[in-house]
Design an enzyme around this catalytic site. Structure first.
Site, PDB file in Angstrom:
ATOM      1  N   ARG A  79      21.651  40.771  38.814  1.00  0.00           N
ATOM      2  CA  ARG A  79      22.228  39.464  38.788  1.00  0.00           C
ATOM      3  C   ARG A  79      21.231  38.430  39.377  1.00  0.00           C
ATOM      4  NH1 ARG A  79      27.328  38.893  37.232  1.00  0.00           N
ATOM      5  NH2 ARG A  79      28.845  40.759  37.292  1.00  0.00           N
ATOM      6  N   ILE A 140      32.913  40.476  28.791  1.00  0.00           N
ATOM      7  CA  ILE A 140      34.229  40.875  28.623  1.00  0.00           C
ATOM      8  C   ILE A 140      35.369  39.873  28.934  1.00  0.00           C
ATOM      9  CG2 ILE A 140      33.694  43.285  29.406  1.00  0.00           C
ATOM     10  CD1 ILE A 140      35.482  42.883  31.699  1.00  0.00           C
ATOM     11  N   ASP A 141      34.810  38.761  29.454  1.00  0.00           N
ATOM     12  CA  ASP A 141      35.803  37.679  29.721  1.00  0.00           C
ATOM     13  C   ASP A 141      35.748  36.919  28.632  1.00  0.00           C
ATOM     14  OD1 ASP A 141      35.994  38.240  32.258  1.00  0.00           O
ATOM     15  OD2 ASP A 141      34.481  37.128  33.138  1.00  0.00           O
ATOM     16  N   ARG A 176      60.374  50.060  39.420  1.00  0.00           N
ATOM     17  CA  ARG A 176      59.288  49.325  40.126  1.00  0.00           C
ATOM     18  C   ARG A 176      58.768  48.099  39.257  1.00  0.00           C
ATOM     19  NH1 ARG A 176      55.451  53.802  42.650  1.00  0.00           N
ATOM     20  NH2 ARG A 176      56.797  54.227  44.367  1.00  0.00           N
ATOM     21  N   MET A 183      40.185  41.384  34.830  1.00  0.00           N
ATOM     22  CA  MET A 183      39.002  40.604  35.245  1.00  0.00           C
ATOM     23  C   MET A 183      39.276  39.501  34.528  1.00  0.00           C
ATOM     24  SD  MET A 183      35.534  42.861  35.270  1.00  0.00           S
ATOM     25  CE  MET A 183      35.033  44.056  36.956  1.00  0.00           C
ATOM     26  N   GLU A 236      42.012  37.868  37.479  1.00  0.00           N
ATOM     27  CA  GLU A 236      41.568  37.848  39.017  1.00  0.00           C
ATOM     28  C   GLU A 236      41.676  36.246  39.393  1.00  0.00           C
ATOM     29  OE1 GLU A 236      37.749  39.139  39.542  1.00  0.00           O
ATOM     30  OE2 GLU A 236      37.082  38.871  37.494  1.00  0.00           O
ATOM     31  N   TYR A 285      35.958  47.726  37.751  1.00  0.00           N
ATOM     32  CA  TYR A 285      34.706  48.046  37.013  1.00  0.00           C
ATOM     33  C   TYR A 285      35.315  49.063  35.646  1.00  0.00           C
ATOM     34  CZ  TYR A 285      31.906  45.716  40.487  1.00  0.00           C
ATOM     35  OH  TYR A 285      31.320  44.738  41.298  1.00  0.00           O
ATOM     36  N   GLN A 287      37.015  48.450  33.447  1.00  0.00           N
ATOM     37  CA  GLN A 287      36.888  47.645  32.221  1.00  0.00           C
ATOM     38  C   GLN A 287      35.769  47.424  31.702  1.00  0.00           C
ATOM     39  OE1 GLN A 287      39.912  43.921  33.324  1.00  0.00           O
ATOM     40  NE2 GLN A 287      39.152  45.062  35.220  1.00  0.00           N
TER      41      GLN A 287
END
Length: 361
Positions: A79, A140-141, A176, A183, A236, A285, A287
Site C-alpha cells: 500500500r 472487490i468494492d 437468531r 467489505m 463495513e 479478508y 472475501q
C-alpha cells in the site's frame, strides 16, 4: 512475427489490496504484449515500493504461464503511496523522484499499474510527471469511477453470497438474527448485490444512512409474523443517520470511541432494542482471497489484452475499462480521487425493496 509496436519495454506492478483476477490480468497483459507485439516485460515487486527500491525482474513466458486460475498476485503488492498518505497533489518528493529515476534507468516506455482508486490516482499523477502510464481497474468494492465493473468484484460477490447462504441455516436453527459484515468502506456494491443474491432481510450500505429504529421495527415485524430468524447484511462503511450528520473527523473519533466495527455495533444495537438474540460475523479478508470466478477471469484477461493494444499504439495516460458490454478505455484523470457510489435510485435498491428487504430507512 510480432506486430509493430510503439512500446518496446514496459514495467508492470500490482498495488493496494490483493483480489481474485490479478494474475489473470497480468497474464492477459504479458501474453498479448510478448506474443503479439514482441515487447520486453519488467515485473515490479510489491507495488510502487518496487519502483522506489528498484526491486524488479525480467518476466519471461514461463513466469506468466499457468497463472490464470491462481489467486493473489505473482508480483506481490503493497500500500505504498508515493505522493503521501492522503494522495493529495503535493510537490515531488524523494519517493516520486526515485520512481522517475528507476523508470528512466530501466528504459521503460510505459508503466502498467493494476489497482484500485488509489493506484490509478497515483498512476495519473505519475503521468503528469512525464511517465507513460496505463491503468487496469481491480477491486472487490467495484467502486472505481470510469468502468462499469472491476475485476475481483464478481469473485467476492460469490464468496459473500455463499457466506450468507451458510448463515441462513445457523440463524434458522438457533432462532437468531445474524449480522454479516462485508467489505465496502465507501461504496456498498458488494453488500447490496450479495444481500440481494443471498436473500438478506436487511441490507445496509454507506450511501443510505440507516435508522436503527426502522431496522428494529422491521425485524420485530418479521418475528411476530412467525419468521424466527433474520439476516442483516452490512457494508463495513454503513453509517447511521446520526453519523451521517457528523463531519469526517467527528465520525472517525466517534467510531474509535465505540471500538466496534459496523457489524458488531449494529448487532449490539439490534439486540438492545428488540431483545432478539443477535450475533455478528465479519468475513474480512476471506472475501479477497482464493481463485477468481470464470467471469473475473474473462474480464481480467480482456482488460489485460486491451492494455497491451493501448501500449502498442502509444495511447498512454489511459485506464482500460468495461463500458457497457465493450472493452474500452478512459483518460486516467477520470478515476482520480473519485469513488463510484451506488446511486440511490439504482435498480438493485428498488428490487431489494420490492421483495421486502429493509434498506435501513
Amino acid at each position: 512475427m510480432a506486430i509493430h509496436s510503439i512500446t518496446r519495454r514496459f514495467g508492470i506492478l500490482t498495488a493496494g489490496g490483493d483480489c481474485p483476477g490479478l494474475n489473470a490480468a497480468i497474464r492477459g497483459v504479458c501474453r498479448a504484449a510478448h506474443d503479439r507485439y514482441g515487447m520486453e516485460i519488467i515485473g515490479i515487486k510489491n507495488g510502487f515500493r518496487g519502483l522506489i527500491d528498484e526491486d524488479v525482474k525480467v518476466l519471461k513466458p514461463e513466469d506468466f504461464s499457468g497463472i490464470l486460475t491462481r489467486g493473489g498476485t505473482i508480483l506481490g503488492s503493497s500500500r505504498e503511496k508515493p505522493f503521501g498518505p492522503t494522495e493529495k497533489a503535493e510537490p515531488v518528493n524523494e519517493k516520486v523522484s526515485a520512481i522517475i529515476e528507476t523508470y528512466s534507468k530501466l528504459e521503460l516506455d510505459c508503466l502498467v499499474v493494476l489497482g484500485g482508486n488509489g493506484t490509478n490516482t497515483t498512476g495519473y499523477r505519475l503521468s503528469r510527471e512525464g511517465l507513460n502510464v496505463v491503468g487496469l481497474p481491480k477491486t472487490i468494492d467495484n467502486d472505481i469511477f470510469g468502468t462499469d465493473r472491476t475485476f475481483g468484484f464478481h469473485s467476492a460477490l460469490a464468496i459473500g453470497t455463499e457466506a450468507i447462504d451458510r448463515l441462513h441455516t445457523t440463524a434458522e436453527s438457533h432462532s437468531r438474527v445474524i449480522v454479516v459484515e462485508l467489505m465496502g468502506h465507501k461504496a456498498g456494491w458488494l453488500a447490496l448485490y450479495a444481500g440481494v443474491a443471498g436473500g438478506g432481510d436487511v441490507i445496509l450500505i454507506p450511501e443510505i444512512p440507516y435508522d436503527i429504529k426502522a431496522i428494529a421495527h422491521h425485524l420485530e415485524k418479521r418475528s411476530k409474523s412467525g419468521k424466527n430468524f433474520s439476516i442483516v447484511v452490512v457494508a463495513e462503511g454503513a453509517m447511521s443517520i446520526e453519523e451521517a450528520g457528523m463531519d469526517k473527523k467527528d465520525r472517525k473519533r466517534y467510531r474509535q470511541e465505540i471500538g466496534l466495527s459496523a457489524g458488531y455495533r449494529i448487532a449490539q444495537e439490534i439486540e438492545e432494542r428488540t431483545g432478539l438474540e443477535t450475533r455478528a460475523t465479519v468475513l474480512g479478508y476471506v472475501q479477497r482471497g482464493g481463485i477468481p470466478s470464470a467471469s473475473d477471469r474473462v474480464l481480467a484477461t480482456s482488460l489485460g489484452t486491451a492494455a497491451a493494444d493501448i501500449m502498442a499504439n502509444g495511447k498512454y495516460g489511459r485506464m482500460v475499462a468495461l463500458l457497457g458490454n465493450d472493452i474500452g478505455s478512459v483518460d486516467l484523470s477520470i478515476p482520480e480521487g473519485k469513488v463510484r457510489h451506488v446511486p440511490t435510485d439504482h435498480f438493485m435498491i428498488d428490487s431489494a425493496k420490492a421483495v421486502g428487504t429493509c434498506m435501513g430507512e
